[in-house]
Design an enzyme around this catalytic site. Structure first.
Site, PDB file in Angstrom:
ATOM      1  CB  VAL A  51      -0.963   0.034   1.207  1.00 35.28           C
ATOM      2  CG1 VAL A  51      -2.024  -1.042   1.071  1.00 35.28           C
ATOM      3  CG2 VAL A  51      -0.207  -0.099   2.527  1.00 35.28           C
ATOM      4  CE1 TYR A  52       3.901   1.324   4.124  1.00 36.92           C
ATOM      5  CE2 TYR A  52       6.185   0.849   3.588  1.00 36.92           C
ATOM      6  CZ  TYR A  52       5.160   0.896   4.508  1.00 36.92           C
ATOM      7  OH  TYR A  52       5.386   0.530   5.813  1.00 36.92           O
ATOM      8  N   GLY A  53       2.358   4.181  -1.400  1.00 33.23           N
ATOM      9  CA  GLY A  53       2.199   4.829  -2.701  1.00 33.23           C
ATOM     10  C   GLY A  53       1.294   4.055  -3.625  1.00 33.23           C
ATOM     11  CG  ASP A  54      -2.507   4.128  -3.848  1.00 36.02           C
ATOM     12  OD1 ASP A  54      -2.899   3.617  -2.784  1.00 36.02           O
ATOM     13  OD2 ASP A  54      -2.872   5.257  -4.242  1.00 36.02           O
ATOM     14  CE  LYS A  79       5.765  -3.228   7.002  1.00 32.56           C
ATOM     15  NZ  LYS A  79       6.413  -2.418   5.930  1.00 32.56           N
TER      16      LYS A  79
END
Length: 326
Positions: A51-54, A79
């Site tokens: 989910v980091y930066g989608d 993750k």
């Protein structure tokens, strides 16, 4: 850089990790500078998430492994489980987790990750189902080791114990990732004792107290800092109170006495806490990363550690307090 075993496993990682939380908004050239400096300093552990930066952080990391740093030189950790849905922020179902892993591998351009972590506990999914996804990921070769993140004490203990109940069949938890710093010592209440007892390595996130322990906020909030941005100001604000100010003052005093920087003192303190394997540092540029990596040669004297312990000590009463003193 010194290498440490991750928990009670054979996996060795650098004792400082590189975080990529902001890589969704980081220029590729800046990310390349960070990666190159980290690799040349002997760093191996690179932490990211789907989910980091989608997904952009994983995609960028994959491109850098393709053209800049050999994949086999890195311990890639990612993750799964967080979802950008206000109605359901966590999805620990087996189906979601395994689909997310496949998507991560595609973005990273690799056939496996070295450490795959459940991003958060999902109260709506059976824990054994969540953990079965880890077993499948490892047994299929898509992940080499498995861990969790943001599990409280009982959740971590239950998960780790479940995995240890069938050795050879289930994958033991190698790690747990939690926020831990001189400004946030809540993990010492239950999470850290559980991790130490069960052989799970702790990977502290935000080891510099969301940047506050560098001392940059002592006089004012710098306009170019996280605390000066509309998006991240609420993230920093909880650590700008009077209690935090006293701790930061103590860190600055210790740094002055050691001819070091507050960043070095704060990072060395958490790096060498019992049970800690590797703090995850989220530098925004190569200069910040170089400052963090310079801590490699610093070990805090016992009296400095004790003074910092005292000024930052959290209040743990019953049931943690020795019953004989009540």
């Amino acid at each position: 850089m010194e290498q440490r075993h991750l928990g009670r496993t054979g996996l060795r990682v650098s004792r400082i990790g590189l975080g990529t939380l902001t890589w969704g908004h980081t220029d590729e050239n800046d990310a390349a500078d960070l990666m190159k400096a980290f690799w040349e300093a002997g760093g191996t552990l690179v932490d990211t998430a789907d989910v980091y930066g989608d997904g952009e952080a994983e995609y960028l990391l994959g491109r850098l492994m393709e053209r800049l740093v050999p994949r086999h030189d890195l311990v890639v950790a990612t993750k799964a489980g967080s979802v950008p849905d206000p109605e359901r922020r966590v999805d620990g179902s087996r189906g979601h987790l395994l689909a997310a892993l496949d998507a991560s591998l595609a973005r990273l351009g690799t056939d496996h990750v070295d450490l795959w972590q459940v991003h958060a506990f999902d109260p709506d999914a059976p824990l054994d189902e969540t953990l079965q996804a880890l077993d499948i990921a490892v047994s299929s070769g898509r992940a080499r080791y498995a861990g969790v993140a943001n599990f409280c004490g009982w959740q971590l203990a239950k998960a780790a114990t479940w995995q240890l109940a069938a050795p050879g069949t289930r994958t033991r938890l190698a790690s747990t990732q939690m926020e831990y710093s001189l400004l946030q010592r809540g993990v010492e209440r239950e999470v850290l004792p559980a991790a130490v007892d069960l052989g799970v390595g702790l990977l502290p996130s935000s080891p510099l107290g969301r940047g506050v322990l560098t001392g940059k906020y002592r006089r004012a909030t710098p306009a170019d800092s996280r605390g000066g941005s509309d998006q991240l100001a609420p993230f920093v604000a909880p650590y700008l109170d009077d209690a935090a100010s006293r701790i930061v003052d103590a860190v600055v005093t210790a740094a002055d006495g050691l001819a070091a920087t507050p960043l070095q003192v704060a990072l060395a303190w958490v790096r060498d806490r019992p049970g800690v394997t590797a703090p995850i540092v989220g530098a925004r540029n190569a200069q910040q990363l170089a400052a963090a990596l310079s801590v490699e040669t610093l070990s805090l004297p016992d009296e400095i550690c004790q003074a910092l312990d005292d000024v930052s000590a959290p209040v743990h009463r019953y049931p943690d307090q020795d019953w004989s003193t009540l």
